[in-house]
Design an enzyme around this catalytic site. Structure first.
Site, PDB file in Angstrom:
ATOM      1  CB  SER A 299      -0.983   0.160   1.288  1.00 58.59           C
ATOM      2  OG  SER A 299      -1.741  -1.065   1.059  1.00 58.59           O
ATOM      3  CG  HIS A 374      -5.453  -1.494   4.367  1.00 55.18           C
ATOM      4  ND1 HIS A 374      -6.315  -2.502   3.350  1.00 55.18           N
ATOM      5  CD2 HIS A 374      -4.821  -0.668   3.567  1.00 55.18           C
ATOM      6  CE1 HIS A 374      -6.169  -2.227   2.344  1.00 55.18           C
ATOM      7  NE2 HIS A 374      -5.427  -1.189   2.208  1.00 55.18           N
TER       8      HIS A 374
END
Length: 438
Positions: A299, A374
């Site tokens: 990410s 997340h």
């Protein structure tokens, strides 16, 4: 947009309604957006109401900027809550708490524009038009904050219409219709898809792509996730995107790397689908490929450089002088290709990123939006990867660093609860150590 069987039926009903309206009592009808909306709110017939709604949908797309703003001001000023009616309902209910008075109060609290939006939604293409309306209003809220009440009402309805129960997850592959594949190229927001060959690579046997769709928008992905099937935890994105990289037999992969998640509809901003999508993709991949043992993201850290550039003094364990030096070195052209500069900035940068992800917060939540997403889904902040993304975007947002958020199937719910209830950032010992060392 292709017509579904249901939309064909709705169009036939609207056609019948149009005939009824045209054979009306001879009164001239308004063809302005505001006039059509007033007519729709007073119309009781299903067919004629659908015809009016379809006319509103068609007219919306022909309006210019000023006409659209005028329409939203009409919704704000004329179709808002009737304060006198609300005060009367509150007074009646406070005196006598009967079910009838409660129902009257509930009706008075709701602005008439919500019912108008529901009726527009019945038209063929109505849902898509309402999403487009919200896309427009969201893009203008900073300039016209007085329209925020209209936005809240529209978002309230879209949250209900786009809840998980209505959504369908589909795997995207090279056999998917071209109209959808073109949308992937258009909507990719993390790592730009540079044409059809790039897209083909992302859909090969050692790759997966999944998207959520809504029945009212059959060719419009709402959100999609791209997955690489690899061995071990990936630390850089460029090898995953390399068109010439070796292909891996999916049955030999032990790790699924979620390397790109893109929201597609600006009109659905603030309505979260990603948490459901990731969990469903993990479940589907686990069934398809039981050899997969690890599920992790690779990410970006989109808020890091913005935060670092806002720091004027010391940050974490670095003095103001060291922070200034790091920022100066990062401003040098192609700094990441200069071994001498890399040696000077690597340790302090990794420390600053770890500190930023663990400790920099707003309202007790991490500053970084990807981190909030997340962690809220139950992932663990696993690893910080040095120069994991040396694209222009990766360097400008996070000085080229990437993060692995690890989804441990047995700990997802526990991590989620710790984040939601205890406001805890669940992180590996290695990330915690980086935040403490320099």
């Amino acid at each position: 947009m292709r017509q579904t069987f249901v939309s064909q039926i709705l169009n036939s009903i609207a056609d019948a309604g149009r005939d009824l309206l045209d054979r009306g009592n001879g009164k001239s009808r308004s063809h302005s957006m505001e006039g059509l909306c007033r007519d729709l709110l007073t119309q009781r017939g299903e067919a004629s109401g659908m015809a009016l709604a379809r006319e509103i949908v068609g007219l919306w797309y022909s309006l210019n900027e000023e006409e659209r703003l005028s329409f939203f001001r009409f919704l704000q000023n004329e179709e808002g809550v009737n304060q006198a009616k609300l005060d009367k309902a509150i007074s009646a209910y406070s005196k006598d708490k009967t079910p009838e008075n409660l129902q009257n109060l509930t009706q008075a609290v709701e602005a008439p524009r919500q019912e108008l939006m529901r009726r527009i939604n019945f038209a063929p293409g109505g849902t898509a038009a309402l999403v487009d309306m919200r896309k427009f209003i969201v893009s203008r809220l900073r300039e016209f904050p007085d329209l925020s009440e209209v936005d809240r009402d529209l978002k309230h309805l879209l949250v209900s219409w786009f809840n998980r129960g209505f959504l369908e997850v589909r795997q995207i592959n090279w056999r998917t219709p071209a109209v959808v594949l073109e949308k992937l190229i258009e909507y990719e927001a993390v790592h730009e898809i540079e044409g059809w060959e790039d897209l083909r690579r992302r859909l090969e046997d050692d790759r997966r792509c999944f998207a959520f769709f809504h029945p009212a928008l059959p060719d419009e992905p709402l959100i999609f996730v791209e997955v690489a099937l690899v061995k071990g935890l990936a630390s850089a994105v460029q090898p995953l995107l390399d068109l010439q990289a070796d292909r891996l037999d999916p049955d030999r992969a032990d790790t699924a790397i979620f390397y790109s998640i893109s929201n597609c509809q600006e009109g659905l901003k603030g309505i979260s689908f990603g948490n459901f999508l990731i969990k469903q993709v993990v479940a589907e991949l686990s069934v398809e490929l039981p050899n997969l043992k690890h599920f992790s993201t690779l990410s970006p850290i989109p808020g890091f450089m913005k935060w670092l550039n806002s720091v004027n003094g010391k940050a974490a364990k670095l003095s103001a002088g060291k922070v200034t030096k790091v920022k100066k070195l990062l401003s040098e052209k192609n700094w990441w290709q200069n071994d001498e500069v890399v040696e000077q900035v690597k340790d302090p940068l990794e420390h600053l990123v770890a500190h930023y992800l663990l400790n920099e917060k707003r309202n007790d939540r991490p500053l970084d939006p990807v981190s909030r997403f997340h962690l809220g889904n139950g992932a663990r902040l696993e690893r910080i990867n040095w120069l994991g993304d040396t694209s222009r975007n990766g360097l400008s947002q996070s000085a080229g660093l990437l993060v692995n958020y690890y989804y441990s199937l047995k700990n997802i719910e526990k991590n989620h609860e710790a984040y939601v209830n205890e406001k805890k950032v669940v992180a590996s010992s290695s990330v915690q150590a980086l935040a403490k060392s320099v």
